[in-house]
Enzyme design. Structure first.
Site, PDB file in Angstrom:
ATOM      1  N   SER A  87      59.545  -1.385  28.643  1.00 34.33           N
ATOM      2  CA  SER A  87      58.800  -0.751  29.729  1.00 34.33           C
ATOM      3  C   SER A  87      57.380  -0.485  29.261  1.00 34.33           C
ATOM      4  O   SER A  87      57.136  -0.301  28.059  1.00 34.33           O
ATOM      5  CB  SER A  87      59.464   0.578  30.116  1.00 34.33           C
ATOM      6  OG  SER A  87      58.632   1.331  30.994  1.00 34.33           O
ATOM      7  N   TYR A  97      63.106   8.449  27.389  1.00 33.31           N
ATOM      8  CA  TYR A  97      62.925   7.095  27.912  1.00 33.31           C
ATOM      9  C   TYR A  97      61.805   6.364  27.169  1.00 33.31           C
ATOM     10  O   TYR A  97      61.980   5.229  26.712  1.00 33.31           O
ATOM     11  CB  TYR A  97      62.618   7.166  29.400  1.00 33.31           C
ATOM     12  CG  TYR A  97      62.508   5.813  30.067  1.00 33.31           C
ATOM     13  CD1 TYR A  97      63.650   5.078  30.376  1.00 33.31           C
ATOM     14  CD2 TYR A  97      61.270   5.272  30.393  1.00 33.31           C
ATOM     15  CE1 TYR A  97      63.559   3.835  30.986  1.00 33.31           C
ATOM     16  CE2 TYR A  97      61.169   4.043  31.009  1.00 33.31           C
ATOM     17  CZ  TYR A  97      62.312   3.320  31.307  1.00 33.31           C
ATOM     18  OH  TYR A  97      62.217   2.089  31.909  1.00 33.31           O
TER      19      TYR A  97
END
Length: 253
Positions: free
Chosen positions: A145, A159
């Site tokens: 990401s 995350y």
């Protein structure tokens, strides 16, 4: 082989984790359209069946395996099922993952650990299992990401840490398996795309980020899938150890 032929996956087998929803479905469809047979893995059997039906509508074969990537044993079973069904594994798309937004002072050890186990540990176990049977010329694509590269105003310590870890893992596996096994390992770092995850954001959040998106919009799943297909294909045969940001320019704004 012509340039266009290099993007074909006829007689190839692609394993996609996290294939029950969102971007995983887009990846499965793209590889099926490019001629691959698919092994589809996720924890939700009913949704996997829907993805399999979509693949079979293209004329390609699909096999589903209910898999929890946090378990090394289940990752091994996933790859064993691919070998038993199709006889080979040419590409692994390491897409399984979860996202959270918990303020750092309130995040519990259990919350942090669960994200790391799926996003980072699961990527490792699946890659390890696939590499044990892959032939030279195979490819592993890890879905990380841009939040492993930058921030986006949400509290996402777990995350972001997990996705930054995937980038480091990608580099190391590329250098371990490139010369010894002839396996290319790369990562794709998506920005914000239409998906189940972005549908959960509060109203106005994505709009607030658009000044950082140089193209002025979020992406479409097909735009991301096209990059993943290229990176897994012989057309990217001299690319390994890289993280390709597909984010409309957000990570450099």
């Amino acid at each position: 082989m012509s340039i266009l032929e290099q993007f074909r996956f006829d007689d190839k087998v692609v394993v996609v984790t996290g294939a029950s929803s969102g971007l995983g479905v887009a990846f499965a469809r793209a590889f099926a359209e490019a001629g691959a047979d698919l092994v589809l893995a996720a924890r939700r059997a009913d949704k996997l069946a829907t993805t399999a039906n979509m693949v079979e509508e293209t004329g390609q074969r699909a096999h589903t395996v209910v898999t929890d990537v946090t378990s090394p044993q289940e990752c091994t079973a996933m790859i064993d099922a691919a070998i038993d069904t199709f006889g080979r594994v040419d590409v692994l798309i390491n897409n399984a993952g979860i996202g959270t937004a918990v303020p750092a002072l309130r995040e519990t050890p259990e919350q942090f650990t669960s994200v790391m186990e799926i996003n980072l540990h699961g990527t490792y176990w699946a890659a390890q299992a696939a590499a044990s049977v892959m032939e030279p010329g195979s490819a592993i694509i890890n879905i990380t990401s841009i939040l492993g590269l930058t921030t986006a105003s949400l509290p996402q310590a777990a995350y972001s840490s997990s996705k930054a870890g995937v980038i480091g893992l990608t580099r190391d596996l590329a250098q371990q398996w490139g010369t010894r096994k002839g396996i290319r390992v790369n990562a794709v770092a998506p920005g914000f795309f239409e998906s189940e995850m972005t549908a959960q954001y509060k109203p106005g959040y994505l709009e607030s980020l658009q000044p950082r998106m140089l193209l002025g919009r979020i992406g479409t799943p097909d735009e991301l899938a096209a990059t993943v297909v290229w990176l897994a294909s012989p057309a990217a045969g001299y690319v390994t150890g890289q993280t390709i940001a597909v984010d409309g320019g957000m990570s450099i704004a």
